[in-house]
Design an enzyme around this catalytic site. Structure first.
Site, mmCIF file in Angstrom:
data_model
loop_
_atom_site.group_PDB
_atom_site.id
_atom_site.type_symbol
_atom_site.label_atom_id
_atom_site.label_comp_id
_atom_site.label_asym_id
_atom_site.label_seq_id
_atom_site.Cartn_x
_atom_site.Cartn_y
_atom_site.Cartn_z
ATOM 1 N N ASP A 12 0.592 -1.119 0.075
ATOM 2 C CA ASP A 12 0.071 -0.084 -0.102
ATOM 3 C C ASP A 12 1.055 1.396 -0.042
ATOM 4 O OD1 ASP A 12 -2.062 -1.846 -0.044
ATOM 5 O OD2 ASP A 12 -2.906 -1.244 2.306
ATOM 6 N N ASP A 50 -4.645 -0.821 -1.884
ATOM 7 C CA ASP A 50 -5.792 -0.781 -1.242
ATOM 8 C C ASP A 50 -6.855 -0.055 -2.139
ATOM 9 O OD1 ASP A 50 -6.735 -1.117 1.577
ATOM 10 O OD2 ASP A 50 -6.946 0.938 2.105
ATOM 11 N N HIS A 52 -10.810 0.763 -2.474
ATOM 12 C CA HIS A 52 -12.114 0.686 -2.009
ATOM 13 C C HIS A 52 -13.123 1.490 -2.842
ATOM 14 C CE1 HIS A 52 -10.369 -0.484 1.784
ATOM 15 N NE2 HIS A 52 -9.813 0.649 2.081
ATOM 16 N N HIS A 56 -17.776 2.209 0.755
ATOM 17 C CA HIS A 56 -17.161 1.267 1.796
ATOM 18 C C HIS A 56 -17.267 1.195 3.076
ATOM 19 C CE1 HIS A 56 -13.686 -1.482 3.187
ATOM 20 N NE2 HIS A 56 -14.187 -2.135 2.156
ATOM 21 N N HIS A 85 -10.588 7.003 1.890
ATOM 22 C CA HIS A 85 -9.300 6.820 1.331
ATOM 23 C C HIS A 85 -9.179 5.711 0.288
ATOM 24 C CE1 HIS A 85 -9.431 3.536 4.159
ATOM 25 N NE2 HIS A 85 -8.641 2.980 3.486
ATOM 26 N N LYS A 110 -7.037 -4.762 -2.842
ATOM 27 C CA LYS A 110 -7.853 -5.507 -1.835
ATOM 28 C C LYS A 110 -8.630 -4.379 -1.154
ATOM 29 C CE LYS A 110 -4.094 -4.303 1.247
ATOM 30 N NZ LYS A 110 -4.700 -3.420 1.969
ATOM 31 N N CYS A 155 -1.958 -2.696 7.541
ATOM 32 C CA CYS A 155 -1.649 -3.661 6.706
ATOM 33 C C CYS A 155 -0.554 -4.618 6.561
ATOM 34 C CB CYS A 155 -2.185 -2.969 5.302
ATOM 35 S SG CYS A 155 -3.835 -2.520 5.089
HETATM 36 C C1 VGL Z 1 -4.502 0.715 5.593
HETATM 37 C C2 VGL Z 1 -6.161 1.410 7.066
HETATM 38 C C3 VGL Z 1 -7.447 1.229 6.191
HETATM 39 C C4 VGL Z 1 -3.317 0.191 5.659
HETATM 40 C C5 VGL Z 1 -5.307 0.462 4.789
HETATM 41 O O1 VGL Z 1 -2.772 0.224 4.644
HETATM 42 O O2 VGL Z 1 -2.427 -0.057 6.437
HETATM 43 N N1 VGL Z 1 -4.889 1.089 6.977
HETATM 44 N N2 VGL Z 1 -6.901 0.986 4.990
HETATM 45 ZN ZN ZN Z 2 -8.321 0.941 3.573
#
Ligand code: VGL
Ligand code: ZN
Length: 202
Positions: A12, A50, A52, A56, A85, A110, A155
């Site tokens: 990410d 990430d 979404h 979401h 986000h 994901k 993550c």
């Molecule tokens: C993440 C919070 C929400 C991450 C992703 O990449 O750690 N944290 N979505």
């Molecule tokens: Zn996320």
């Protein structure tokens, strides 16, 4: 060059997790040059993204009256409600412009199902819905994974814990990660990773 049984998993490294982004992780962009260098050492390089939909369930904005960073309960357990986000197709969801993406053979997206969040590169947050990464790596003879990226305590940690549970040797290079650290989440994640046999290296 590392042996071909070792894979690098870059978690990410997207604009929304870097300074100026919607869920900015302090120093998130500082890790990019080291990650770019590491890519040259690995035969197998996987990036996660990430990804979404706007509706979401992990977004506080989709829960009237809920504050960002508050906790709710989903059918699969506790869930932090995040600022909106990494919405599919937006600049925030793009990889940071300085991240090398050419060396990666696979990009795992994901968190694309509206009703379930997915921190880990291997399983969604119910810890049973698979992304397919396990099969990809095992089919290619990978036995060991090195994890870097954002965020250490969400993550990256979830991915490392799943990797260990699936029988991979798992190493997190903490210096190539940055954390959100919400209510002690970094110390919790480090303790869980140590207990699961994940190697934490600088
Ligand atoms: C993440 C919070 C929400 C991450 C992703 O990449 O750690 N944290 N979505
Ligand atoms: Zn996320």
């Amino acid at each position: 060059m590392r042996p071909a049984t070792d894979a690098l998993i870059v978690i990410d490294v997207q604009n929304d997790f870097c300074p100026g982004g919607a869920l900015a992780v302090a120093g998130g962009d500082e890790i990019i040059s080291r990650i770019n260098g590491l890519m040259g050492d690995f035969t197998t390089v996987v990036l996660t993204q990430d990804w979404h939909p706007a509706n979401h369930a992990s977004f506080a904005a989709n829960h009237p009256g809920a504050a960002p960073f508050s906790l709710t309960t989903m059918p699969y357990g506790p869930q932090v409600l995040w600022p909106t986000h990494c919405v599919q197709g937006t600049t925030g969801a793009d990889f940071h412009k300085d991240l090398r993406t050419d060396p990666a053979q696979l990009v795992i997206r994901k968190g694309f199902r509206s009703e379930i969040d997915s921190y880990s590169a291997f399983f969604e947050n119910d810890r049973t819905t698979a992304t397919g990464l396990e099969g990809y790596l095992k089919n290619r003879g990978v036995t060991s994974v090195t994890l870097v990226g954002l965020a250490t305590d969400y993550c990256v940690a979830y991915s490392a814990l799943d990797a260990a549970r699936l029988g991979f040797k798992a190493t997190v290079l903490e210096g190539a990660c940055r954390a959100i650290n919400l209510n002690g989440s970094l110390a919790d994640a480090q303790a869980q990773m140590r207990a699961a046999g994940v190697a934490l290296e600088a």
